[in-house]
Design a protein around this motif. Structure first.
Motif, short mmCIF file in Angstrom:
data_model
loop_
_atom_site.label_atom_id
_atom_site.label_comp_id
_atom_site.label_asym_id
_atom_site.label_seq_id
_atom_site.Cartn_x
_atom_site.Cartn_y
_atom_site.Cartn_z
N PRO A 213 0.80 -1.23 0.00
CA PRO A 213 0.00 0.00 0.00
C PRO A 213 0.83 1.28 0.00
CG PRO A 213 -0.92 -1.60 1.52
CD PRO A 213 0.41 -2.14 1.09
N ARG A 214 2.09 1.19 0.39
CA ARG A 214 2.94 2.38 0.45
C ARG A 214 3.03 3.09 -0.91
NH1 ARG A 214 4.25 6.90 1.66
NH2 ARG A 214 6.39 7.59 1.46
N VAL A 215 2.95 2.33 -2.01
CA VAL A 215 3.06 2.96 -3.33
C VAL A 215 1.87 3.88 -3.59
CG1 VAL A 215 1.92 1.12 -4.64
CG2 VAL A 215 3.62 2.57 -5.76
N ILE A 216 0.71 3.54 -3.05
CA ILE A 216 -0.46 4.43 -3.18
C ILE A 216 -0.23 5.70 -2.36
CG2 ILE A 216 -2.93 4.68 -2.72
CD1 ILE A 216 -3.27 1.73 -3.29
N GLU A 217 0.30 5.54 -1.17
CA GLU A 217 0.63 6.71 -0.35
C GLU A 217 1.58 7.64 -1.08
OE1 GLU A 217 2.23 5.45 3.37
OE2 GLU A 217 0.38 4.50 4.06
N SER A 218 2.59 7.07 -1.75
CA SER A 218 3.57 7.90 -2.46
C SER A 218 2.92 8.66 -3.61
CB SER A 218 4.73 7.04 -2.97
OG SER A 218 4.31 6.16 -4.00
N MET A 219 1.94 8.04 -4.27
CA MET A 219 1.23 8.73 -5.36
C MET A 219 0.40 9.89 -4.82
SD MET A 219 0.02 5.51 -7.74
CE MET A 219 1.24 4.48 -8.58
N ARG A 220 -0.27 9.66 -3.72
CA ARG A 220 -1.07 10.73 -3.12
C ARG A 220 -0.16 11.87 -2.64
NH1 ARG A 220 -5.47 9.73 -5.75
NH2 ARG A 220 -6.93 8.24 -4.84
N GLU A 221 0.98 11.51 -2.06
CA GLU A 221 1.93 12.52 -1.58
C GLU A 221 2.50 13.34 -2.74
OE1 GLU A 221 4.69 10.08 0.50
OE2 GLU A 221 3.39 9.83 2.26
N ALA A 222 2.56 12.71 -3.93
CA ALA A 222 3.08 13.40 -5.11
C ALA A 222 2.01 14.24 -5.81
CB ALA A 222 3.64 12.38 -6.10
N GLY A 223 0.82 14.28 -5.23
CA GLY A 223 -0.23 15.12 -5.78
C GLY A 223 -1.14 14.45 -6.79
N ILE A 224 -1.05 13.13 -6.92
CA ILE A 224 -1.94 12.41 -7.84
C ILE A 224 -3.33 12.33 -7.22
CG2 ILE A 224 -2.37 10.24 -9.06
CD1 ILE A 224 0.13 11.66 -10.03
N ARG A 225 -4.29 12.98 -7.85
CA ARG A 225 -5.66 13.01 -7.31
C ARG A 225 -6.63 12.14 -8.11
NH1 ARG A 225 -3.45 13.78 -3.61
NH2 ARG A 225 -2.96 15.73 -2.53
N LEU A 226 -6.14 11.49 -9.15
CA LEU A 226 -7.00 10.59 -9.91
C LEU A 226 -7.55 9.49 -9.00
CD1 LEU A 226 -5.32 9.59 -13.33
CD2 LEU A 226 -7.49 10.78 -12.99
N PRO A 227 -8.74 8.98 -9.31
CA PRO A 227 -9.23 7.82 -8.57
C PRO A 227 -8.24 6.66 -8.69
CG PRO A 227 -11.00 8.79 -9.85
CD PRO A 227 -9.74 9.48 -10.28
N ILE A 228 -8.01 5.98 -7.58
CA ILE A 228 -7.07 4.86 -7.55
C ILE A 228 -7.77 3.63 -6.98
CG2 ILE A 228 -5.04 3.92 -6.33
CD1 ILE A 228 -3.73 6.64 -6.56
N VAL A 229 -7.49 2.48 -7.59
CA VAL A 229 -7.96 1.21 -7.05
C VAL A 229 -6.74 0.31 -6.87
CG1 VAL A 229 -8.49 0.32 -9.36
CG2 VAL A 229 -9.57 -0.71 -7.39
N GLY A 230 -6.59 -0.24 -5.67
CA GLY A 230 -5.48 -1.16 -5.41
C GLY A 230 -5.86 -2.56 -5.87
N ILE A 231 -4.85 -3.31 -6.33
CA ILE A 231 -5.12 -4.67 -6.80
C ILE A 231 -3.96 -5.59 -6.42
CG2 ILE A 231 -4.07 -4.25 -9.08
CD1 ILE A 231 -6.28 -6.14 -10.24
N GLY A 232 -4.29 -6.88 -6.23
CA GLY A 232 -3.25 -7.88 -5.97
C GLY A 232 -3.28 -8.44 -4.56
N GLY B 239 -4.93 5.46 0.83
CA GLY B 239 -5.45 6.49 -0.06
C GLY B 239 -6.18 5.97 -1.28
N SER B 240 -6.43 4.67 -1.33
CA SER B 240 -7.15 4.09 -2.46
C SER B 240 -8.65 4.36 -2.34
CB SER B 240 -6.91 2.58 -2.51
OG SER B 240 -7.53 2.00 -3.63
N ASP B 241 -9.31 4.49 -3.46
CA ASP B 241 -10.76 4.71 -3.47
C ASP B 241 -11.54 3.40 -3.42
OD1 ASP B 241 -11.04 7.73 -4.01
OD2 ASP B 241 -9.58 7.07 -5.50
N GLY B 242 -10.83 2.30 -3.63
CA GLY B 242 -11.47 1.00 -3.61
C GLY B 242 -10.45 -0.09 -3.86
N VAL B 243 -10.94 -1.31 -4.03
CA VAL B 243 -10.05 -2.45 -4.27
C VAL B 243 -10.55 -3.25 -5.47
CG1 VAL B 243 -9.31 -2.62 -1.87
CG2 VAL B 243 -11.29 -3.94 -2.64
N ALA B 244 -9.59 -3.78 -6.23
CA ALA B 244 -9.91 -4.68 -7.34
C ALA B 244 -9.48 -6.08 -6.93
CB ALA B 244 -9.17 -4.24 -8.60
#
Length: 214
Positions: free
Chosen positions: A149-168, A182-187
Motif C-alpha cells: 500500500p505504500r506505493v499508493i501513499e507515495s502517489m497521493r503525496e506526489a499530488g496524484i488526485r486521480l481515482p485509484i484502485v489497489g489490486i493484488g 489512499g485508495s478509493d477501492g479495491v480490485a
C-alpha cells in the motif's frame, strides 16, 4: 454514481478464474455489492473468437441489469464493438494516447506501479489508476514485484488526485490497509471468483474502511 464510487469493489474475472459458470459467479457477485466489473479473458485456456464474444455479451448484460460499469481488459476493438463502458490497459499494452483517441469519452483505466507511471497516465488522459500488486498473489503469472500500500501513499503525496484502485492479493483481512493508504477501492479476482458468496462481506469491509479513513 461517480467513478470513485464505482471503484469501491471492482471485480476482475475471466473463465480461467472460475470453477463454475462465469455468469453465475458474476451475478452472485453483483448481487453481493460489486460496483464495477472487468472482463479479463487471458491465459492458456482462455476463450477466443465467437465463444469469447458471446461470453462478454452475457456478462455485459448482467452488468447492465445491475447498473454496474462493464470494462474490457486490453481489447479496445472488442470494447468498441460491444459499446462497453470502458477499457483497462497495462504498461505493456497499446499507448495510452492512442487508446484514449479510440475510446472518446469512455472510461480508461491504466495500470501504474510508481509515481512516474501514474503521472504519465494522468497526462495521457487516464480516468483512474489500477495500482499493485498490493500483496502476494498467484492469480497473475506475469505480475510485478509486490509494491504494498505504500506505493499508493507515495502517489497521493506526489499530488496524484486521480481515482485509484489497489489490486493484488486483497481480501477481507487486508482491505483496510489499501483504503487507509489512499485508495478509493479495491480490485479483486480470486477473492470473489472462488467465493462469490462472500462478496457482501468484502463490500462491507471496503465500506467500513472508507468511513474510517475520512
Amino acid at each position: 454514481m461517480t467513478l470513485r464510487d464505482c471503484l469501491k469493489l471492482y471485480f476482475v474475472m475471466g473463465t480461467q478464474n472460475c470453477d463454475r459458470s462465469p455468469a453465475r459467479v458474476l451475478e452472485e457477485a453483483l448481487s453481493g455489492g460489486v460496483t464495477m466489473f472487468q472482463f479479463r479473458e487471458k491465459g492458456v485456456r482462455c476463450l477466443k473468437g465467437k465463444p469469447m464474444v458471446e461470453l462478454a455479451l452475457e456478462l455485459q448484460h448482467l452488468c447492465q441489469k445491475y447498473s454496474v460499469p462493464f470494462i474490457i481488459n486490453d481489447d479496445v476493438d472488442l470494447a468498441l464493438s460491444l459499446n462497453a463502458d470502458g477499457v483497462h490497459i497495462g504498461q505493456e499494452d497499446e499507448s495510452v494516447g492512442t487508446v484514449r483517441k479510440k475510446l472518446g469519452d469512455k472510461i480508461l483505466g491504466i495500470s501504474a506501479h510508481n509515481v512516474r507511471e501514474a503521472k504519465l497516465a494522468l497526462d495521457a488522459g487516464a480516468d483512474y489508476l489500477g495500482v499493485g500488486p498490493m500483496f502476494q498473489t498467484t492469480t497473475k503469472n506475469d505480475c510485478r514485484p509486490v509494491q504494498g500500500p505504500r506505493v499508493i501513499e507515495s502517489m497521493r503525496e506526489a499530488g496524484i488526485r486521480l481515482p485509484i484502485v489497489g489490486i493484488g492479493g486483497i481480501h477481507y483481512d487486508n482491505v483496510h490497509k489499501v483504503i487507509e493508504a489512499g485508495s478509493d477501492g479495491v480490485a479483486v479476482i480470486s477473492a470473489i471468483s472462488k467465493h462469490p458468496e462472500r462478496t457482501h462481506t468484502l463490500f462491507q469491509g471496503v465500506q467500513d474502511s472508507l468511513l474510517k479513513s475520512f
